[in-house]
Design a protein around this motif. Sequence first.
Motif, PDB file in Angstrom:
ATOM      1  N   PRO A   1      15.141 -76.099  49.485  1.00  0.00           N
ATOM      2  CA  PRO A   1      13.779 -76.303  49.987  1.00  0.00           C
ATOM      3  C   PRO A   1      12.731 -76.200  48.880  1.00  0.00           C
ATOM      4  N   ALA A   2      13.050 -75.449  47.826  1.00  0.00           N
ATOM      5  CA  ALA A   2      12.097 -75.291  46.728  1.00  0.00           C
ATOM      6  C   ALA A   2      11.795 -76.626  46.052  1.00  0.00           C
ATOM      7  N   PHE A   3      12.776 -77.531  46.032  1.00  0.00           N
ATOM      8  CA  PHE A   3      12.548 -78.843  45.425  1.00  0.00           C
ATOM      9  C   PHE A   3      11.544 -79.645  46.243  1.00  0.00           C
ATOM     10  N   SER A   4      11.667 -79.588  47.575  1.00  0.00           N
ATOM     11  CA  SER A   4      10.711 -80.283  48.442  1.00  0.00           C
ATOM     12  C   SER A   4       9.312 -79.718  48.259  1.00  0.00           C
ATOM     13  N   SER A   5       9.222 -78.401  48.095  1.00  0.00           N
ATOM     14  CA  SER A   5       7.913 -77.771  47.872  1.00  0.00           C
ATOM     15  C   SER A   5       7.321 -78.223  46.546  1.00  0.00           C
ATOM     16  N   LEU A   6       8.178 -78.319  45.525  1.00  0.00           N
ATOM     17  CA  LEU A   6       7.706 -78.764  44.209  1.00  0.00           C
ATOM     18  C   LEU A   6       7.168 -80.189  44.286  1.00  0.00           C
ATOM     19  N   ARG A   7       7.844 -81.062  45.031  1.00  0.00           N
ATOM     20  CA  ARG A   7       7.428 -82.457  45.123  1.00  0.00           C
ATOM     21  C   ARG A   7       6.098 -82.623  45.853  1.00  0.00           C
ATOM     22  N   ASN A   8       5.614 -81.565  46.493  1.00  0.00           N
ATOM     23  CA  ASN A   8       4.346 -81.631  47.219  1.00  0.00           C
ATOM     24  C   ASN A   8       3.314 -80.653  46.659  1.00  0.00           C
ATOM     25  N   SER A   9       3.431 -80.378  45.366  1.00  0.00           N
ATOM     26  CA  SER A   9       2.499 -79.446  44.728  1.00  0.00           C
ATOM     27  C   SER A   9       2.121 -79.958  43.348  1.00  0.00           C
ATOM     28  N   ASN A  10       1.187 -79.249  42.702  1.00  0.00           N
ATOM     29  CA  ASN A  10       0.812 -79.597  41.322  1.00  0.00           C
ATOM     30  C   ASN A  10       2.017 -79.579  40.398  1.00  0.00           C
ATOM     31  N   ALA A  11       2.991 -78.724  40.701  1.00  0.00           N
ATOM     32  CA  ALA A  11       4.155 -78.539  39.827  1.00  0.00           C
ATOM     33  C   ALA A  11       5.057 -79.757  39.777  1.00  0.00           C
ATOM     34  N   GLU A  12       4.816 -80.758  40.616  1.00  0.00           N
ATOM     35  CA  GLU A  12       5.643 -81.959  40.590  1.00  0.00           C
ATOM     36  C   GLU A  12       5.638 -82.616  39.215  1.00  0.00           C
ATOM     37  N   ILE A  13       4.534 -82.466  38.487  1.00  0.00           N
ATOM     38  CA  ILE A  13       4.414 -83.081  37.168  1.00  0.00           C
ATOM     39  C   ILE A  13       5.420 -82.484  36.189  1.00  0.00           C
ATOM     40  N   SER A  14       5.960 -81.291  36.497  1.00  0.00           N
ATOM     41  CA  SER A  14       6.958 -80.672  35.611  1.00  0.00           C
ATOM     42  C   SER A  14       8.235 -81.491  35.539  1.00  0.00           C
ATOM     43  N   LEU A  15       8.450 -82.403  36.492  1.00  0.00           N
ATOM     44  CA  LEU A  15       9.624 -83.281  36.445  1.00  0.00           C
ATOM     45  C   LEU A  15       9.600 -84.182  35.215  1.00  0.00           C
ATOM     46  N   MET A  16       8.419 -84.358  34.611  1.00  0.00           N
ATOM     47  CA  MET A  16       8.320 -85.184  33.405  1.00  0.00           C
ATOM     48  C   MET A  16       9.030 -84.547  32.220  1.00  0.00           C
ATOM     49  N   ALA A  17       9.394 -83.270  32.342  1.00  0.00           N
ATOM     50  CA  ALA A  17      10.184 -82.639  31.283  1.00  0.00           C
ATOM     51  C   ALA A  17      11.558 -83.273  31.167  1.00  0.00           C
ATOM     52  N   ILE A  18      12.029 -83.932  32.240  1.00  0.00           N
ATOM     53  CA  ILE A  18      13.357 -84.546  32.219  1.00  0.00           C
ATOM     54  C   ILE A  18      13.378 -85.796  31.345  1.00  0.00           C
ATOM     55  N   PRO A  19      12.529 -86.814  31.597  1.00  0.00           N
ATOM     56  CA  PRO A  19      12.533 -87.965  30.677  1.00  0.00           C
ATOM     57  C   PRO A  19      12.135 -87.584  29.261  1.00  0.00           C
ATOM     58  N   LEU A  20      11.294 -86.580  29.119  1.00  0.00           N
ATOM     59  CA  LEU A  20      10.934 -86.098  27.787  1.00  0.00           C
ATOM     60  C   LEU A  20      12.170 -85.647  27.026  1.00  0.00           C
ATOM     61  N   THR A  21      13.019 -84.875  27.672  1.00  0.00           N
ATOM     62  CA  THR A  21      14.225 -84.357  27.027  1.00  0.00           C
ATOM     63  C   THR A  21      15.250 -85.455  26.801  1.00  0.00           C
ATOM     64  N   LEU A  22      15.382 -86.384  27.748  1.00  0.00           N
ATOM     65  CA  LEU A  22      16.331 -87.485  27.579  1.00  0.00           C
ATOM     66  C   LEU A  22      15.945 -88.375  26.398  1.00  0.00           C
ATOM     67  N   ALA A  23      14.635 -88.572  26.207  1.00  0.00           N
ATOM     68  CA  ALA A  23      14.186 -89.346  25.049  1.00  0.00           C
ATOM     69  C   ALA A  23      14.545 -88.633  23.751  1.00  0.00           C
ATOM     70  N   MET A  24      14.429 -87.300  23.752  1.00  0.00           N
ATOM     71  CA  MET A  24      14.830 -86.530  22.570  1.00  0.00           C
ATOM     72  C   MET A  24      16.330 -86.680  22.316  1.00  0.00           C
ATOM     73  N   THR A  25      17.134 -86.791  23.381  1.00  0.00           N
ATOM     74  CA  THR A  25      18.579 -86.936  23.221  1.00  0.00           C
ATOM     75  C   THR A  25      18.916 -88.185  22.411  1.00  0.00           C
ATOM     76  N   ILE A  26      18.224 -89.287  22.707  1.00  0.00           N
ATOM     77  CA  ILE A  26      18.465 -90.514  21.931  1.00  0.00           C
ATOM     78  C   ILE A  26      18.117 -90.285  20.471  1.00  0.00           C
ATOM     79  N   ASN A  27      17.015 -89.597  20.212  1.00  0.00           N
ATOM     80  CA  ASN A  27      16.624 -89.311  18.828  1.00  0.00           C
ATOM     81  C   ASN A  27      17.671 -88.466  18.110  1.00  0.00           C
TER      82      ASN A  27
END
Length: 391
Positions: A95-121
């Motif tokens: 349920p915490a994921f659903s709460s995150l998707r409906n709060s300011n903290a949803e933007i923290s999901l951008m840490a995932i593509p950020l890290t994946l881009a670093m993986t290619i580097n």
Amino acid sequence: MIKQLGEAYSPMYFLAALGAGGLSVSFFMYLMFMVPHPDTPIVTFNHIWPYFQAGELWQQGLISLALIGIVLFAGLHVRLLIWNIREYRGFRQTPAFSSLRNSNAEISLMAIPLTLAMTINVFFVLGAVFIPNLWSVKEVLFPFSILGFLAIGLYALNILGVYFTRLFVNADFDFSKNNSLAPMVSIFALSMIAVGLAAPAAMSDIAGLVALSLFVAIFFAVLAVLLMVVKLVLGFNDILRHGLRVEAAGSLWIVIPIMTILGITYVRLSHGINHHFSESAEPINYFLLISALLSVQLIFGLIGYAVMKKLGYFRDYVQGDKAGAPSFALICPGVAMFVFGMFFVHLGLVATQITPIFSPIYFLILLPFILIQAKTIQVFFGLNKRVLYRA
């Protein structure tokens, strides 16, 4: 390492993997700028090995240290990335994921593509320094590189699209909880994607591929700059209204890696334009640009340090029992300051013949940046012990 965090997990844990990847790339900077490679834009195995064999003892020692650092932190990056993916998959079922998707903290999901881009580097660096003659097939690899970063870019745009659509339709953004610069992780991610997409522009010999690289890199860089203006205005407005959120105080330094990445993006794009479209960029122009961006980093670095020191952030959230996933945000500014310091010294001072390479003044100027790298490594391992290996 802790496992099955469930609802206690946060996407910000991806910053641990990001930090390890950044540290791996930081050791590559020694080889990039200290080992001669006149025939290619970046240093490769074919330059490193002959230079190692013919070099003096101190040069061989420095190369060995750089290679060990690259491999060590690349391994940690992969391990932390796998751990994060596994924990994130479990978190999505709570349920915490659903709460995150409906709060300011949803933007923290951008840490995932950020890290994946670093993986290619990271894998790009590993291939460059350990695979002989890899440069001979670069034109085969660059299209895959662009496709990889574009896929990550589309993933990031999807996250942003869902986030902004919800805010625009529901108007449920909580300004009282926006009193930090943590949402700028989205700008960080877009910048990382832009710099990856800019690499073929600086290194490819195919004009069409260079043009494609230029366009897509500029697209994500422009989007990053536009969002940065918005996020800085909103963030500082809410910080001044409500005070800085203590647990996110480290976000004051997020401008440092963003400036580094956008600066490197500009350098790569300039190389591509100079090589293919008959424009010229004097070394002094790089000196001026890098000096300006480095000044911005120093300003935010000093302000952030003063504020975090006053709030006791280092005592409680780095060295104390309050350390958590957001604390890993401190690793990237340290890496970025070191990396951009290397660009400043070599493109700004050595290339302009202000400072001869390997001279006493050269090492004296380089020393503060090396100390920053060393301190960042210390903090990284300290946070790993306190946050990821806690009982």
